[in-house]
Design a protein around this motif. Sequence first.
Motif, PDB file in Angstrom:
ATOM      1  N   TYR A 442       0.808  -1.217   0.000  1.00 17.50           N
ATOM      2  CA  TYR A 442       0.000   0.000   0.000  1.00 17.50           C
ATOM      3  C   TYR A 442       0.846   1.274   0.000  1.00 17.50           C
ATOM      4  N   ARG A 443       2.146   1.161  -0.269  1.00 20.02           N
ATOM      5  CA  ARG A 443       3.028   2.322  -0.183  1.00 20.02           C
ATOM      6  C   ARG A 443       3.390   2.825  -1.585  1.00 20.02           C
ATOM      7  N   ASP A 444       3.507   4.143  -1.678  1.00 20.06           N
ATOM      8  CA  ASP A 444       3.820   4.767  -2.963  1.00 20.06           C
ATOM      9  C   ASP A 444       5.326   4.861  -3.184  1.00 20.06           C
ATOM     10  N   PHE A 445       5.716   4.815  -4.452  1.00 18.55           N
ATOM     11  CA  PHE A 445       7.070   5.187  -4.840  1.00 18.55           C
ATOM     12  C   PHE A 445       7.093   6.716  -4.967  1.00 18.55           C
ATOM     13  N   LEU A 446       8.017   7.352  -4.282  1.00 22.66           N
ATOM     14  CA  LEU A 446       8.058   8.812  -4.281  1.00 22.66           C
ATOM     15  C   LEU A 446       8.853   9.344  -5.472  1.00 22.66           C
ATOM     16  N   VAL A 447       8.577   8.804  -6.636  1.00 20.37           N
ATOM     17  CA  VAL A 447       9.318   9.185  -7.841  1.00 20.37           C
ATOM     18  C   VAL A 447       9.261  10.690  -8.105  1.00 20.37           C
ATOM     19  N   PRO A 448       8.083  11.354  -8.005  1.00 20.84           N
ATOM     20  CA  PRO A 448       8.059  12.792  -8.278  1.00 20.84           C
ATOM     21  C   PRO A 448       8.949  13.604  -7.348  1.00 20.84           C
ATOM     22  N   ASP A 449       9.187  13.098  -6.144  1.00 19.02           N
ATOM     23  CA  ASP A 449       9.962  13.867  -5.165  1.00 19.02           C
ATOM     24  C   ASP A 449      11.459  13.824  -5.410  1.00 19.02           C
TER      25      ASP A 449
END
Length: 544
Positions: A442-449
Amino acid sequence: MRLILRSIILLLVSLAAYAAWAWPNRPVDLEPLPGGKLPSVSFAPFREGQSPLTGVFATRAEIADDLRLLSSEVRGVRTYTSREGLEAVPPIARELGIEVLQGAWIDSDPEINEAEVAALIRAAKDYPDVIRRVIVGNEVLLRGTRTPAQLIDLIGRVRAEIDQPVGYADVWEFWLRHPEVAEHVDFIVIHILPYWEDDPVAVDGAEHRILEAHAAIRERFPGKPILIGEIGWPTAGRTRGPAETGLVEKARFINLVVRLAEREGFDYNLIEAFDQPWKSLNEGTVGANWGLFSAERERKFSLSGPVVADPLWRWHAAAAIALGVAGAALAARRRPLGAAGFLAAAVLAQGLAGGLVWAVHVAAGETYYPFETLRAWALVVVHAIVAAAILRSFADALAGGAGQFDRFGGAGRLGRFGGAAVALLTLSALAQTGLLVADGRYRDFLVPDIAGPAIGLLLLGLARMGRGMPHPFAVFPASSRTATAAAILLAAGAVAIVVAEGWVNREAVTWAVLLAVLAVPWAAAAPLQSRNRSGRSFAPGATA
């Protein structure tokens, strides 16, 4: 003359940036659908700030507004509880001509289960013309909150009290694991969610998975009516294997389901009517984004006709282009950059601005609780500081100015803040990587950050290398131990992510590549600081 040349360069770079935003947002045409309303959608009326977890429920007026909106789109709705304000659904649905597939929420608390069963029975008796079928329990066996025997007892009690057919809903594989439950229901309710399955598939492979699952249940329980009680696709959140989220993906999937059901004669219910922000607490960004409508009750896409990945892409492009132009102009101010140097600075500025706008979009539109929002906006600020430091150092390098590894972003506050911001961004990336590897469902990859800063640091190093600067990738100061540890952990995280998620997950691979790229300046800084303590000089022009 220089002003005219720079203006032309900025115009050309801006046009290229606009094209880069437009390309992934080309309209995707969907196949025409058979006419008529959708048969049924899952209905939960929670709005922003409302949640069953906090006991803040929708009002009767809000439920009426929702059902009125849906009445032109669907013939029926499925509820998951017979309490928490949803007692109002059947009488309102009667007025609007909507059929209700009434549910009772069965969990681990016996008192709640008793109240749910009683409310379900009462509603079924009071509104037999509206409630044609009922469902006792949703994914109870999947969650393990009741044993099959306990569930069967509750189902039997409801069947003894009402005339309507009674079913139970669970993921299709769990019906095969617990076939004994089928003997005690009038119809089987299966959930087919190709995105969520242990072996997820992309939208292109979804039709085969749906047919396979339905056939498996039909063959195992011949003659028993089957309802696909949940089938849908999320519009935002992390990628699972080949299954990518997005508006285009959801539109294509729903379009496929409607046409497939028409062809095969499937009985189905789409999940779900409205986005549910409260679900992000337990299910991440994905959980909050399964709706046909947003949480603000705005239609997210058309079921037929052209669909674009980001309906706001022109606004995002305009913001990024304006920010990139301003950044390039400021970075080149009072620096003797030629046409080629200014072009390079303008391109980098546009890339960094695009990454920052992407991060802002996620922070503003894909966070739902205060702690999520604070974290996201804090990373946006860190991102902006790193981007500014990179752009300034890039212009310095091209102009032949300050370029020492300990002058990241130039002298003064920006240089000091830039190095600290890279450290904070690295800590955030490492922490998220650990969580993704340990339990990333349920965790996102923080690619945009980290995409903009990581790639920007790499390009800065390449620019310094092109100018013949020594140690070009050591762009900020760090102690030898800290730099070495950061480089090792980032590299190890990149490998661990690929092992955990597999090469087929493009978002995971992208994250791994970004971690590896972010490791480069840390690895470059480690030996320099060690040697610097021995008395050697590493100013521009010095050699190791």
